[in-house]
Design a protein around this motif. Sequence first.
Motif, PDB file in Angstrom:
ATOM      1  N   ARG A  84      29.815  54.713 -13.336  1.00 45.99           N
ATOM      2  CA  ARG A  84      29.889  53.967 -14.598  1.00 45.99           C
ATOM      3  C   ARG A  84      31.346  53.729 -14.995  1.00 45.99           C
ATOM      4  NH1 ARG A  84      26.158  53.290 -18.573  1.00 45.99           N
ATOM      5  NH2 ARG A  84      24.807  54.861 -17.604  1.00 45.99           N
ATOM      6  N   PHE A  85      32.183  54.761 -14.835  1.00 47.28           N
ATOM      7  CA  PHE A  85      33.612  54.625 -15.157  1.00 47.28           C
ATOM      8  C   PHE A  85      34.255  53.570 -14.263  1.00 47.28           C
ATOM      9  CE2 PHE A  85      38.072  55.741 -14.463  1.00 47.28           C
ATOM     10  CZ  PHE A  85      38.536  55.805 -15.770  1.00 47.28           C
ATOM     11  N   TYR A  86      33.886  53.572 -12.996  1.00 45.19           N
ATOM     12  CA  TYR A  86      34.433  52.605 -12.038  1.00 45.19           C
ATOM     13  C   TYR A  86      34.060  51.175 -12.441  1.00 45.19           C
ATOM     14  CZ  TYR A  86      35.291  50.304  -7.531  1.00 45.19           C
ATOM     15  OH  TYR A  86      35.739  49.462  -6.536  1.00 45.19           O
ATOM     16  N   ILE A  87      32.801  50.978 -12.819  1.00 44.30           N
ATOM     17  CA  ILE A  87      32.340  49.651 -13.228  1.00 44.30           C
ATOM     18  C   ILE A  87      33.066  49.200 -14.491  1.00 44.30           C
ATOM     19  CG2 ILE A  87      30.364  48.350 -14.124  1.00 44.30           C
ATOM     20  CD1 ILE A  87      30.255  48.718 -11.158  1.00 44.30           C
ATOM     21  N   ARG A  88      33.234  50.106 -15.443  1.00 52.78           N
ATOM     22  CA  ARG A  88      33.931  49.750 -16.685  1.00 52.78           C
ATOM     23  C   ARG A  88      35.398  49.411 -16.416  1.00 52.78           C
ATOM     24  NH1 ARG A  88      31.257  50.066 -21.229  1.00 52.78           N
ATOM     25  NH2 ARG A  88      29.375  51.338 -21.440  1.00 52.78           N
ATOM     26  N   ASP A  89      35.995  50.099 -15.451  1.00 52.97           N
ATOM     27  CA  ASP A  89      37.382  49.791 -15.089  1.00 52.97           C
ATOM     28  C   ASP A  89      37.470  48.384 -14.497  1.00 52.97           C
ATOM     29  OD1 ASP A  89      40.233  50.730 -14.513  1.00 52.97           O
ATOM     30  OD2 ASP A  89      39.551  50.141 -12.514  1.00 52.97           O
ATOM     31  N   LEU A  91      35.405  45.982 -15.150  1.00 56.51           N
ATOM     32  CA  LEU A  91      35.149  45.069 -16.267  1.00 56.51           C
ATOM     33  C   LEU A  91      36.423  44.812 -17.062  1.00 56.51           C
ATOM     34  CD1 LEU A  91      33.295  43.458 -18.150  1.00 56.51           C
ATOM     35  CD2 LEU A  91      32.698  45.610 -19.289  1.00 56.51           C
ATOM     36  N   THR A  92      37.213  45.862 -17.282  1.00 58.86           N
ATOM     37  CA  THR A  92      38.477  45.703 -18.008  1.00 58.86           C
ATOM     38  C   THR A  92      39.406  44.744 -17.275  1.00 58.86           C
ATOM     39  OG1 THR A  92      38.325  47.933 -18.936  1.00 58.86           O
ATOM     40  CG2 THR A  92      40.500  46.915 -18.909  1.00 58.86           C
ATOM     41  N   SER A  93      39.502  44.896 -15.954  1.00 61.31           N
ATOM     42  CA  SER A  93      40.348  43.998 -15.161  1.00 61.31           C
ATOM     43  C   SER A  93      39.836  42.565 -15.227  1.00 61.31           C
ATOM     44  CB  SER A  93      40.384  44.463 -13.700  1.00 61.31           C
ATOM     45  OG  SER A  93      40.997  45.728 -13.584  1.00 61.31           O
ATOM     46  N   GLU A 117      22.567  50.059  -4.425  1.00 56.25           N
ATOM     47  CA  GLU A 117      21.747  49.403  -5.443  1.00 56.25           C
ATOM     48  C   GLU A 117      21.909  50.038  -6.824  1.00 56.25           C
ATOM     49  OE1 GLU A 117      17.691  49.234  -4.250  1.00 56.25           O
ATOM     50  OE2 GLU A 117      18.085  48.006  -2.469  1.00 56.25           O
ATOM     51  N   ARG A 118      22.384  51.273  -6.872  1.00 55.64           N
ATOM     52  CA  ARG A 118      22.568  51.918  -8.175  1.00 55.64           C
ATOM     53  C   ARG A 118      23.594  51.172  -9.019  1.00 55.64           C
ATOM     54  NH1 ARG A 118      24.214  57.880  -7.168  1.00 55.64           N
ATOM     55  NH2 ARG A 118      25.453  56.864  -5.527  1.00 55.64           N
ATOM     56  N   TYR A 119      24.540  50.515  -8.356  1.00 52.27           N
ATOM     57  CA  TYR A 119      25.539  49.740  -9.096  1.00 52.27           C
ATOM     58  C   TYR A 119      24.902  48.543  -9.793  1.00 52.27           C
ATOM     59  CZ  TYR A 119      29.618  52.238  -7.281  1.00 52.27           C
ATOM     60  OH  TYR A 119      30.572  53.194  -7.005  1.00 52.27           O
ATOM     61  N   GLU A 125      22.899  47.655 -17.133  1.00 53.17           N
ATOM     62  CA  GLU A 125      22.913  48.586 -18.268  1.00 53.17           C
ATOM     63  C   GLU A 125      24.143  48.369 -19.145  1.00 53.17           C
ATOM     64  OE1 GLU A 125      22.668  52.564 -16.835  1.00 53.17           O
ATOM     65  OE2 GLU A 125      20.511  52.477 -16.439  1.00 53.17           O
ATOM     66  N   ILE A 126      25.291  48.184 -18.514  1.00 52.84           N
ATOM     67  CA  ILE A 126      26.521  47.962 -19.275  1.00 52.84           C
ATOM     68  C   ILE A 126      26.450  46.627 -20.009  1.00 52.84           C
ATOM     69  CG2 ILE A 126      29.018  47.575 -19.057  1.00 52.84           C
ATOM     70  CD1 ILE A 126      28.972  49.664 -16.785  1.00 52.84           C
ATOM     71  N   GLY A 127      25.802  45.648 -19.393  1.00 56.84           N
ATOM     72  CA  GLY A 127      25.498  44.397 -20.090  1.00 56.84           C
ATOM     73  C   GLY A 127      26.651  43.419 -20.164  1.00 56.84           C
ATOM     74  N   ASP A 128      27.760  43.829 -20.764  1.00 57.47           N
ATOM     75  CA  ASP A 128      28.899  42.922 -20.942  1.00 57.47           C
ATOM     76  C   ASP A 128      29.332  42.289 -19.630  1.00 57.47           C
ATOM     77  OD1 ASP A 128      28.936  43.443 -23.589  1.00 57.47           O
ATOM     78  OD2 ASP A 128      30.846  44.503 -23.630  1.00 57.47           O
ATOM     79  N   ILE A 129      29.250  43.045 -18.571  1.00 57.53           N
ATOM     80  CA  ILE A 129      29.753  42.563 -17.288  1.00 57.53           C
ATOM     81  C   ILE A 129      28.926  41.384 -16.778  1.00 57.53           C
ATOM     82  CG2 ILE A 129      28.421  44.059 -15.736  1.00 57.53           C
ATOM     83  CD1 ILE A 129      31.136  44.564 -14.270  1.00 57.53           C
ATOM     84  N   VAL A 130      27.627  41.369 -17.094  1.00 58.18           N
ATOM     85  CA  VAL A 130      26.783  40.244 -16.688  1.00 58.18           C
ATOM     86  C   VAL A 130      27.223  38.973 -17.409  1.00 58.18           C
ATOM     87  CG1 VAL A 130      24.444  39.287 -16.742  1.00 58.18           C
ATOM     88  CG2 VAL A 130      24.799  41.678 -16.105  1.00 58.18           C
TER      89      VAL A 130
END
Length: 215
Positions: A84-89, A91-93, A117-119, A125-130
Amino acid sequence: MSIESCDFSSILVTLNECCDLARRCLEISYSGKLLMQSDLDVVIAKFNSHVNNLSGIYAVGILSRGFSIVVSRLGLGAWKEDMRFYIRDLLTSMKIGDTDMKRQALDNLYLAVGDDERYVKLVVEIGDIVYVLVEFLDSSDMGIQEHASKILSLISGFDLYKGFLVKAGIIRNLIRVLESGSDLGKEKADKCLYKLTVNANNARSVSAYGGVTAL
């Protein structure tokens, strides 16, 4: 302008002052309206200063790949919170990085989603990234558009998430890619629409946006 010129601890101090003022307003515990107005003016001035400093940092390219802290790609079997932290990082970029950072983040996200597939579940789930990915379909940068198309094509292969993609406005932007995107972008957009239109309601949405002609 250097990153040292923006004291991030002072931003936190200003935020705490703002929270304190808000609390005092709600509790009506301040010592007179004039004093409160003066305190508010001071906080606003501080925020303006912080914004100017951050704008200067961005303008000189400090928020670019050369100055970024890159989180290493995780291996298979990583903990969910690390993922989750990796995905949010990433997303920030994708949100505040320059073009190269956006492309690199998209490339890393594509590899992650394709390998585990977990990603895919975390991305939804994070939503914003979509929503960012859907917005990137309309990017004038063909590289960013192509990367977004590839990732969304992978996600659209999961029935559970098709409805969320449609709600995020993907159909309209996929049709735009078909109309004016690169060859690779068009190929991925076509595959994505094909997967989505297995559902009759989604197929009607494609027709409503004029997608039949584009297809």
